[in-house]
Enzyme design. Structure first.
Site, PDB file in Angstrom:
ATOM      1  N   ILE A  47       0.828  -1.216   0.000  1.00 13.41           N
ATOM      2  CA  ILE A  47       0.000   0.000   0.000  1.00 13.41           C
ATOM      3  C   ILE A  47       0.857   1.259   0.000  1.00 13.41           C
ATOM      4  CG2 ILE A  47      -1.749   1.330   1.235  1.00 13.41           C
ATOM      5  CD1 ILE A  47      -2.816  -1.281   2.397  1.00 13.41           C
ATOM      6  N   SER A  48       1.720   1.407   0.998  1.00 14.25           N
ATOM      7  CA  SER A  48       2.489   2.649   1.115  1.00 14.25           C
ATOM      8  C   SER A  48       3.696   2.436   2.008  1.00 14.25           C
ATOM      9  CB  SER A  48       1.618   3.779   1.684  1.00 14.25           C
ATOM     10  OG  SER A  48       1.222   3.462   3.007  1.00 14.25           O
ATOM     11  N   SER A  49       4.591   3.423   2.007  1.00 15.86           N
ATOM     12  CA  SER A  49       5.772   3.363   2.869  1.00 15.86           C
ATOM     13  C   SER A  49       6.059   4.736   3.437  1.00 15.86           C
ATOM     14  CB  SER A  49       6.990   2.855   2.089  1.00 15.86           C
ATOM     15  OG  SER A  49       7.331   3.763   1.062  1.00 15.86           O
ATOM     16  N   GLY A  50       6.865   4.765   4.480  1.00 14.12           N
ATOM     17  CA  GLY A  50       7.224   6.028   5.118  1.00 14.12           C
ATOM     18  C   GLY A  50       8.408   5.820   6.028  1.00 14.12           C
ATOM     19  N   ARG A  54       6.614   0.046   6.271  1.00  8.08           N
ATOM     20  CA  ARG A  54       5.735  -0.219   5.138  1.00  8.08           C
ATOM     21  C   ARG A  54       4.369  -0.713   5.591  1.00  8.08           C
ATOM     22  NH1 ARG A  54       7.886  -1.038   0.007  1.00  8.08           N
ATOM     23  NH2 ARG A  54      10.082  -0.498  -0.148  1.00  8.08           N
ATOM     24  N   ASP A 173      -2.084  14.805  15.633  1.00  5.15           N
ATOM     25  CA  ASP A 173      -1.740  14.795  14.207  1.00  5.15           C
ATOM     26  C   ASP A 173      -2.976  14.544  13.347  1.00  5.15           C
ATOM     27  OD1 ASP A 173      -0.068  15.096  12.035  1.00  5.15           O
ATOM     28  OD2 ASP A 173       0.589  13.003  12.009  1.00  5.15           O
TER      29      ASP A 173
END
Length: 426
Positions: A47-50, A54, A173
Site C-alpha cells: 500500500i504505502s511506505s514512510g 511499510r 496529528d
C-alpha cells in the site's frame, strides 16, 4: 486508565457501554510471539511506505475472515547492515495506545506480531481516507462533497475524538490523510504515532515533542510557542478539516520553516500569516494568554511588517464564498451546512484555546441537532463511487529486511499523484 465500561456517544447520537460497541473487532488484541505473519495472513499487495516502514494489504487465513492492513516497522539501518537498536517512541506509543483503545470511530488493532526482530501491527483494512475523498471531488470536474456526508464524517470524527479526550489521549496529528473511512461509511481516527497521554504529565508536553501536528492543521497556541497545551489543539485541527471538506482545499496552506542544526524550533511566520489573513490578528483583549506566549514579539513584528495590525476576521466572508463556489445554498436546507455550519466552524477555529469548543460541546451543537439527520454511514444517499485504495505487487515481500527510508508523506494511497500528492508534503 481505559475503563471497560466507559460510556460514549455512538455514531447515531446515543450512549451505550463500551464493550457492546463493535462485535466485528477482532479478539485477542495484543502481542503474539513465535507466529509468522504469512502463516496467518495472505499478503495481497503493498500500500504505502514512510519513515516508520511499510504497509501491506492482507487477507486472513484459516478462518480469520476479513481484510487487514499490516504495518511493518522498519529497523534502523546503516548502509547494508540492519541495526536492531529498538523501536521508535512513535511506534511504542502507537502499539500501547491501540492495544487499549476500543471505539467504533478509532482505528481497530487486531494484533501485534514479532517475527525475526521485526514488529508487525495488524489493523482492520479501510478502503478510503478523507484526503482520497477530497481529491476525488476535485477530479475531473470539481464537485462539492454532499452536505449530509460532511455532517456524518464530522460527527463521527468528533465522536472518536471525544472518546480519546475522555480517556486522556491527545491525537496531535489530525489531518485528512489520518482520518480513515471504511467501505460501509464508518469513520476511523488513524495513525496514533504522535498521540500522547495528557493526564498529569510529569513534564510539559512540549519537552517530549517540540513539533506536533502537520503545519496546515497546527493550532495558533502551538505556532506561538506554547509549552503547555490541551485537547484544544485537536479541535483546531478538526476545524481545519471541516473547512477543507467544504472548500476541497486546505484553509491555511502555509510553508513550514524547518528546524536548524541545533534543533531550535523556528517561528512559523508564513503559517501564522495564512491564519491571520482569514481569521484576523489575534488580540490580547479576546485572548488574554497571548501576551505570555514565547513568540508574541514575533507576531507583533509580522503584523507591523504586513500591515495586519487592524486586520479583522474574514472567516464569514470565506465561508459564504465557499458555499457559493461549491454550489451550497446560503440558507439552511438539506443540501447545505447553513449558518449552523459557520457557527460551529468559528467555534472550532477560536484563537483562545480556553474558549475553543470541546468535542463534547461540538457534538451537541445545532449543526448536528437540527436539519438533516446524521447517518451512521457517511456514504448513505450518495450515488457516486470512490476509487479503491491502490494496492500494487511491486516490492510485495513483507519479509524483506531492506526497507527504504522514504519520506513520510502521510499519504496512505499511492495513487494520489500530481498536485494532490504534494499537499501533505511535510
Amino acid at each position: 486508565m481505559f475503563g471497560r465500561n466507559f460510556p460514549f456517544f455512538n455514531s447515531i447520537g446515543g450512549f451505550y457501554p463500551r464493550d457492546s460497541l463493535d462485535p466485528r473487532k477482532p479478539s485477542g488484541t495484543g502481542y503474539t510471539s513465535k507466529v509468522r505473519v504469512r502463516d496467518k495472513y495472505h499478503i495481497v499487495g503493498f500500500i504505502s511506505s514512510g519513515t516508520y516502514g511499510r504497509v501491506y494489504k492482507a487477507i486472513g487465513k484459516d478462518g480469520r475472515k476479513g481484510e487487514f492492513a499490516i504495518k511493518k516497522f522498519k529497523p534502523d539501518k546503516e548502509g547494508e547492515i540492519i541495526q536492531y537498536t529498538g523501536l521508535s517512541q512513535s511506534a511504542i506509543r502507537e502499539m500501547s495506545l491501540c492495544s487499549e483503545l476500543d471505539h467504533s470511530n478509532v482505528v481497530q488493532l487486531a494484533e501485534i506480531i514479532l517475527e525475526d526482530k521485526c514488529i508487525f501491527m495488524v489493523f482492520e483494512y479501510t478502503e478510503h481516507d478523507l484526503l482520497q475523498i477530497i481529491h476525488h471531488h476535485t477530479q475531473p470536474q470539481r464537485h462539492a462533497i454532499p452536505a449530509p456526508m460532511i455532517k456524518s464524517i464530522l460527527f463521527q470524527l468528533l465522536n472518536g475524538l471525544l472518546y480519546l479526550h475522555t480517556n486522556w489521549v491527545l491525537h496531535r496529528d489530525l489531518k485528512p490523510a489520518n482520518i480513515l473511512v471504511t467501505s460501509s461509511g464508518a469513520v476511523r481516527i488513524g495513525d496514533l504515532g504522535l498521540a500522547r497521554l495528557f493526564y498529569k504529565p510529569l513534564n510539559s508536553l512540549y519537552s517530549g515533542d517540540k513539533v506536533v501536528v502537520t503545519i496546515w492543521y497546527r493550532a495558533p497556541e502551538l505556532l506561538m510557542g506554547s509549552r503547555h497545551y490541551t485537547p484544544a489543539v485537536d479541535l483546531w485541527a478538526v476545524g481545519c478539516i471541516f473547512a477543507e471538506l467544504l472548500s476541497l482545499r486546505p484553509i491555511f496552506k502555509g510553508e513550514e520553516a524547518k528546524m536548524d542544526s541545533k534543533k531550535t524550533v523556528p517561528f512559523q511566520r508564513n503559517q501564522m500569516m495564512k491564519i491571520v489573513e482569514i481569521m484576523g490578528l489575534p488580540r490580547k483583549e479576546t485572548w488574554p494568554g497571548l501576551v505570555a506566549m514565547p513568540e508574541f514579539s514575533q507576531l507583533q513584528s509580522l503584523a507591523m511588517a504586513r500591515g495586519h495590525l487592524n486586520r479583522q476576521s474574514n472567516l464569514e466572508g470565506w465561508y459564504q464564498s465557499c458555499l457559493k463556489n461549491n454550489g451550497y445554498s446560503p440558507t439552511s436546507s438539506a443540501g447545505t451546512p447553513g449558518p449552523e455550519g459557520f457557527d460551529l466552524l468559528s467555534r472550532l477555529l477560536e484563537y483562545d484555546p480556553l474558549k475553543r469548543i470541546s468535542a463534547q460541546e461540538a457534538l451537541e451543537h445545532p449543526y448536528f441537532t437540527t436539519g438533516t439527520p446524521i447517518t451512521a454511514n457517511c456514504f448513505a444517499g450518495y450515488e457516486g463511487k470512490y476509487p479503491h485504495r491502490r494496492v500494487t505487487q511491486d516490492d510485495n515481500d513483507i519479509r524483506s529486511g531492506s526497507l527504504p527510508g522514504t519520506k513520510r508523506s502521510g499519504l496512505p494511497d499511492d495513487s494520489l499523484m500530481g498536485r494532490a500528492a504534494k499537499r501533505l508534503k511535510e
